[in-house]
Structures are given as structure tokens and as C-alpha cells.
Write a protein that holds these residues in place. Sequence first.
Motif, PDB file in Angstrom:
ATOM      1  N   PRO A   4       0.759  -1.330   0.019  1.00 19.95           N
ATOM      2  CA  PRO A   4      -0.067   0.058   0.036  1.00 19.95           C
ATOM      3  C   PRO A   4       0.870   1.222   0.111  1.00 19.95           C
ATOM      4  O   PRO A   4       0.396   2.266  -0.654  1.00 19.95           O
ATOM      5  CB  PRO A   4      -0.905   0.040   1.516  1.00 19.95           C
ATOM      6  N   ALA A   5       1.965   1.351   0.808  1.00 19.12           N
ATOM      7  CA  ALA A   5       2.727   2.506   0.868  1.00 19.12           C
ATOM      8  C   ALA A   5       3.487   2.526  -0.442  1.00 19.12           C
ATOM      9  O   ALA A   5       3.709   3.699  -1.025  1.00 19.12           O
ATOM     10  CB  ALA A   5       3.721   2.371   2.005  1.00 19.12           C
ATOM     11  N   ALA A   6       4.087   1.623  -1.174  1.00 22.77           N
ATOM     12  CA  ALA A   6       4.669   1.660  -2.329  1.00 22.77           C
ATOM     13  C   ALA A   6       3.844   2.289  -3.533  1.00 22.77           C
ATOM     14  O   ALA A   6       4.184   2.879  -4.477  1.00 22.77           O
ATOM     15  CB  ALA A   6       5.381   0.265  -2.677  1.00 22.77           C
ATOM     16  N   ALA A   7       2.538   1.556  -3.467  1.00 22.50           N
ATOM     17  CA  ALA A   7       1.616   2.102  -4.522  1.00 22.50           C
ATOM     18  C   ALA A   7       1.225   3.365  -4.474  1.00 22.50           C
ATOM     19  O   ALA A   7       1.112   4.298  -5.339  1.00 22.50           O
ATOM     20  CB  ALA A   7       0.191   1.186  -4.368  1.00 22.50           C
ATOM     21  N   GLU A   8       1.022   3.813  -2.962  1.00 22.16           N
ATOM     22  CA  GLU A   8       0.590   5.460  -2.904  1.00 22.16           C
ATOM     23  C   GLU A   8       1.808   6.126  -3.324  1.00 22.16           C
ATOM     24  O   GLU A   8       1.469   7.353  -4.047  1.00 22.16           O
ATOM     25  CB  GLU A   8       0.415   5.479  -1.339  1.00 22.16           C
ATOM     26  N   ARG A   9       3.168   5.669  -3.018  1.00 24.32           N
ATOM     27  CA  ARG A   9       4.189   6.612  -3.554  1.00 24.32           C
ATOM     28  C   ARG A   9       4.055   6.733  -5.013  1.00 24.32           C
ATOM     29  O   ARG A   9       4.312   7.817  -5.650  1.00 24.32           O
ATOM     30  CB  ARG A   9       5.545   5.859  -3.148  1.00 24.32           C
ATOM     31  N   GLN A  10       3.682   5.516  -5.792  1.00 19.06           N
ATOM     32  CA  GLN A  10       3.949   5.355  -7.117  1.00 19.06           C
ATOM     33  C   GLN A  10       2.840   6.455  -7.872  1.00 19.06           C
ATOM     34  O   GLN A  10       3.374   7.134  -8.702  1.00 19.06           O
ATOM     35  CB  GLN A  10       3.708   4.080  -7.619  1.00 19.06           C
ATOM     36  N   VAL A  11       1.847   6.486  -7.257  1.00 14.47           N
ATOM     37  CA  VAL A  11       0.733   7.171  -7.677  1.00 14.47           C
ATOM     38  C   VAL A  11       1.115   8.660  -7.500  1.00 14.47           C
ATOM     39  O   VAL A  11       0.963   9.680  -8.443  1.00 14.47           O
ATOM     40  CB  VAL A  11      -0.557   7.386  -6.879  1.00 14.47           C
ATOM     41  N   ARG A  15       1.818  11.642 -10.431  1.00 18.30           N
ATOM     42  CA  ARG A  15       1.372  13.155 -10.325  1.00 18.30           C
ATOM     43  C   ARG A  15       2.345  14.083 -10.478  1.00 18.30           C
ATOM     44  O   ARG A  15       2.242  15.108 -11.395  1.00 18.30           O
ATOM     45  CB  ARG A  15       0.556  13.339  -9.168  1.00 18.30           C
ATOM     46  N   TRP A  16       3.555  13.764  -9.935  1.00 15.83           N
ATOM     47  CA  TRP A  16       4.537  14.795 -10.054  1.00 15.83           C
ATOM     48  C   TRP A  16       5.196  14.874 -11.660  1.00 15.83           C
ATOM     49  O   TRP A  16       5.315  15.974 -12.100  1.00 15.83           O
ATOM     50  CB  TRP A  16       5.665  14.403  -9.243  1.00 15.83           C
ATOM     51  N   ALA A  17       5.085  13.724 -12.188  1.00 15.55           N
ATOM     52  CA  ALA A  17       5.455  13.661 -13.409  1.00 15.55           C
ATOM     53  C   ALA A  17       4.681  14.358 -14.410  1.00 15.55           C
ATOM     54  O   ALA A  17       5.228  15.115 -15.240  1.00 15.55           O
ATOM     55  CB  ALA A  17       5.748  12.162 -14.003  1.00 15.55           C
ATOM     56  N   GLU A  18       3.423  14.112 -14.289  1.00 12.80           N
ATOM     57  CA  GLU A  18       2.145  14.839 -14.990  1.00 12.80           C
ATOM     58  C   GLU A  18       2.489  16.334 -15.042  1.00 12.80           C
ATOM     59  O   GLU A  18       2.352  17.164 -16.009  1.00 12.80           O
ATOM     60  CB  GLU A  18       1.105  14.416 -14.621  1.00 12.80           C
ATOM     61  N   ALA A  24      11.853  16.292 -13.054  1.00 13.30           N
ATOM     62  CA  ALA A  24      11.567  16.938 -11.758  1.00 13.30           C
ATOM     63  C   ALA A  24      11.070  15.960 -10.668  1.00 13.30           C
ATOM     64  O   ALA A  24      11.371  16.083  -9.654  1.00 13.30           O
ATOM     65  CB  ALA A  24      10.631  17.951 -11.876  1.00 13.30           C
ATOM     66  N   ALA A  25      10.125  15.041 -11.373  1.00 14.91           N
ATOM     67  CA  ALA A  25       9.517  13.898 -10.388  1.00 14.91           C
ATOM     68  C   ALA A  25      10.585  12.919  -9.871  1.00 14.91           C
ATOM     69  O   ALA A  25      10.429  12.574  -8.667  1.00 14.91           O
ATOM     70  CB  ALA A  25       8.532  13.177 -11.413  1.00 14.91           C
ATOM     71  N   ARG A  26      11.644  12.745 -10.864  1.00 14.18           N
ATOM     72  CA  ARG A  26      12.737  11.960 -10.211  1.00 14.18           C
ATOM     73  C   ARG A  26      13.445  12.621  -9.148  1.00 14.18           C
ATOM     74  O   ARG A  26      13.631  11.997  -7.961  1.00 14.18           O
ATOM     75  CB  ARG A  26      13.554  11.514 -11.257  1.00 14.18           C
ATOM     76  N   ARG A  27      13.874  13.880  -9.460  1.00 17.75           N
ATOM     77  CA  ARG A  27      14.478  14.612  -8.227  1.00 17.75           C
ATOM     78  C   ARG A  27      13.651  14.836  -7.062  1.00 17.75           C
ATOM     79  O   ARG A  27      13.944  14.681  -5.696  1.00 17.75           O
ATOM     80  CB  ARG A  27      14.769  15.932  -8.928  1.00 17.75           C
ATOM     81  N   LEU A  28      12.426  15.338  -7.057  1.00 22.06           N
ATOM     82  CA  LEU A  28      11.374  15.284  -5.889  1.00 22.06           C
ATOM     83  C   LEU A  28      11.392  13.971  -5.257  1.00 22.06           C
ATOM     84  O   LEU A  28      11.416  13.917  -3.970  1.00 22.06           O
ATOM     85  CB  LEU A  28       9.999  15.721  -6.320  1.00 22.06           C
TER      86      LEU A  28
END
Length: 59
Positions: A4-11, A15-18, A24-28
Motif C-alpha cells: 500500500p505505501a509503495a503503491a501510494e508513492r508510485q501514484v 502526479r509529479w511527473a504529469e 523533476a518527479a525523479r528529483r522530488l
Amino acid sequence: MLGPAAAERQVLIERWAERHGVDAARRLAEAEDLADAVEITPVNTTDIFNKSWRVWQRF
């Protein structure tokens, strides 16, 4: 399968990537990992928690 935590992080990363782009999403994500690893609690946060606890104990 992601937990659950990994899935939430992936989402969140998606969103950051979009919003900000893949780089920037990778750096965040890296910055978030570093913040989690460091676990710094500001002195003023600890101080106010301790003061609040003393007030509660007097109550």
C-alpha cells in the motif's frame, strides 16, 4: 505486487511527473527519500512538544 505505501508513492510520483515532468518527479522522489533517511526534527518542534506535554501534565 506493490504494498500500500509503495503503491501510494508510485501514484504520487506519477502526479509529479504529469505536473512537473519526469526529471523533476525523479528529483522530488530522491529529495523525499533523503528527507526520510535523515529524520531531522527541528529543535523548536521538540521544544514545543515538551512544553505542551508539561502543560498537559499540570492539567
